[in-house]
Design an enzyme around this catalytic site. Structure first.
Site, PDB file in Angstrom:
ATOM      1  N   SER A   8       0.928  -1.162  -0.112  1.00 24.68           N
ATOM      2  CA  SER A   8      -0.118   0.054  -0.090  1.00 24.68           C
ATOM      3  C   SER A   8       0.870   1.280   0.003  1.00 24.68           C
ATOM      4  CB  SER A   8      -0.900   0.185   1.275  1.00 24.68           C
ATOM      5  OG  SER A   8      -1.675   1.325   1.219  1.00 24.68           O
ATOM      6  N   HIS A  33      -0.605  -1.198  -4.695  1.00 28.00           N
ATOM      7  CA  HIS A  33      -1.819  -0.820  -4.077  1.00 28.00           C
ATOM      8  C   HIS A  33      -1.907   0.655  -3.954  1.00 28.00           C
ATOM      9  CE1 HIS A  33      -5.830  -1.704  -2.474  1.00 28.00           C
ATOM     10  NE2 HIS A  33      -5.685  -0.899  -1.599  1.00 28.00           N
ATOM     11  N   ASP A  35      -4.219   3.872  -2.771  1.00 30.43           N
ATOM     12  CA  ASP A  35      -5.762   4.327  -1.921  1.00 30.43           C
ATOM     13  C   ASP A  35      -6.071   5.572  -2.450  1.00 30.43           C
ATOM     14  OD1 ASP A  35      -6.568   1.946  -0.730  1.00 30.43           O
ATOM     15  OD2 ASP A  35      -4.669   2.113   0.716  1.00 30.43           O
ATOM     16  N   MET A  37      -8.754   8.350  -1.640  1.00 28.33           N
ATOM     17  CA  MET A  37      -9.649   8.862  -0.635  1.00 28.33           C
ATOM     18  C   MET A  37      -9.955  10.399  -0.808  1.00 28.33           C
ATOM     19  SD  MET A  37      -8.106   7.104   2.827  1.00 28.33           S
ATOM     20  CE  MET A  37      -7.304   5.557   2.709  1.00 28.33           C
ATOM     21  N   HIS A  66      -7.633   1.567  -5.717  1.00 32.08           N
ATOM     22  CA  HIS A  66      -8.699   1.323  -4.797  1.00 32.08           C
ATOM     23  C   HIS A  66      -9.678   2.741  -4.319  1.00 32.08           C
ATOM     24  CE1 HIS A  66     -10.169   0.117  -0.610  1.00 32.08           C
ATOM     25  NE2 HIS A  66     -11.194   0.260  -1.211  1.00 32.08           N
ATOM     26  N   MET A  68     -11.907   4.915  -2.719  1.00 34.66           N
ATOM     27  CA  MET A  68     -12.768   5.241  -1.463  1.00 34.66           C
ATOM     28  C   MET A  68     -13.294   6.663  -1.566  1.00 34.66           C
ATOM     29  SD  MET A  68     -10.388   3.231   1.384  1.00 34.66           S
ATOM     30  CE  MET A  68      -8.886   3.226   0.550  1.00 34.66           C
ATOM     31  N   MET A 137     -12.336  -5.648   3.006  1.00 33.75           N
ATOM     32  CA  MET A 137     -11.829  -4.819   3.810  1.00 33.75           C
ATOM     33  C   MET A 137     -11.611  -5.128   5.298  1.00 33.75           C
ATOM     34  SD  MET A 137     -10.895  -2.143   2.099  1.00 33.75           S
ATOM     35  CE  MET A 137     -10.191  -1.266   3.829  1.00 33.75           C
ATOM     36  N   ASP A 175      -7.397  -6.095   2.535  1.00 35.52           N
ATOM     37  CA  ASP A 175      -7.080  -4.977   2.738  1.00 35.52           C
ATOM     38  C   ASP A 175      -7.170  -4.608   4.103  1.00 35.52           C
ATOM     39  OD1 ASP A 175      -5.702  -2.437   2.837  1.00 35.52           O
ATOM     40  OD2 ASP A 175      -6.893  -1.848   1.492  1.00 35.52           O
TER      41      ASP A 175
END
Length: 216
Positions: A8, A33, A35, A37, A66, A68, A137, A175
């Site tokens: 990550s 990975h 993330d 957000m 990913h 979010m 998750m 994750d």
């Protein structure tokens, strides 16, 4: 069953992202990975397409993005242009999930669907055939460094059963709180891809930590 590690990037030192990218690229990890957000779907703001685009210039490994964020369908073309390989959206954030997964495919990416800890496995039953990846998750999304939710292990097993029943070839990704203490159990339960943040970037030797996680 494949064993894939997706470090990550959120846990990397943001002043040393280039060095972190080179480390992952030279390690046994096959994926990055990322993330994304927005401060609305989760209480944190991270980075967006420019970071994905910069990474795409430096590696041929899989970029595992990913989202979010609220209304993730608005950004499908942006992340395709940035170079994402997998684009994962949340069940809880996409009102028209079937349409969104199809749009990700139409854009030329592999489609993933993520579930928060409180969301039941059955939430993906009607889209299992469309998904290339299902992300379980194992912490509440928004911040790195959280403790693994123990019930996630059994949830992975139930997800595996659902995908088999639906004849889905989707990979199962986990994750949150992944480390050398639970990696072997997660792989045994049916996980194909493990996302690891602090277990990699908090280690004295991140390359060795990646190998240990894969060989757990």
């Amino acid at each position: 069953m494949p064993r894939i590690l997706s470090p990550s990037f959120l846990s990397a030192d943001f002043l040393q992202l280039g060095a972190a990218a080179r480390m992952i690229d030279q390690s046994r990890a096959e994926w990055f990975h990322l993330d994304i957000m927005d401060g609305r779907f989760v209480p944190n703001i991270t980075f967006g397409p420019p970071v994905v685009k910069a990474l795409r210039r430096t590696t041929e490994k899989i970029l595992d993005v990913h989202l979010m964020i609220e209304q993730p369908e608005r950004y499908i073309s942006d992340f395709k242009a940035a170079g994402a390989d997998y684009l994962t959206v949340h069940v809880e954030a996409s009102v028209h999930l079937h349409r969104t997964l199809q749009a990700i495919h139409d854009a030329g990416m592999r489609a993933g669907v993520a579930l928060n800890p409180h969301t039941p496995v059955c939430a993906v039953e009607e889209v299992a055939a469309l998904a290339d990846l299902v992300l379980v998750m194992s912490v509440n999304p928004g911040f790195g460094g959280q403790q693994f939710i123990a019930s996630s292990l059994e949830k992975v097993s139930r997800m595996k059963d659902l995908l088999i029943r639906k004849n889905s070839t989707a990979l199962i990704e986990v994750d949150g709180g992944v480390n050398t203490e639970n990696a072997a159990s997660l792989f045994a339960a049916g996980a194909d891809v493990l996302v690891a943040g602090q277990a990699v970037f908090g280690a004295a030797d991140p390359v060795a930590a990646i190998q240990q996680l894969l060989e757990a």
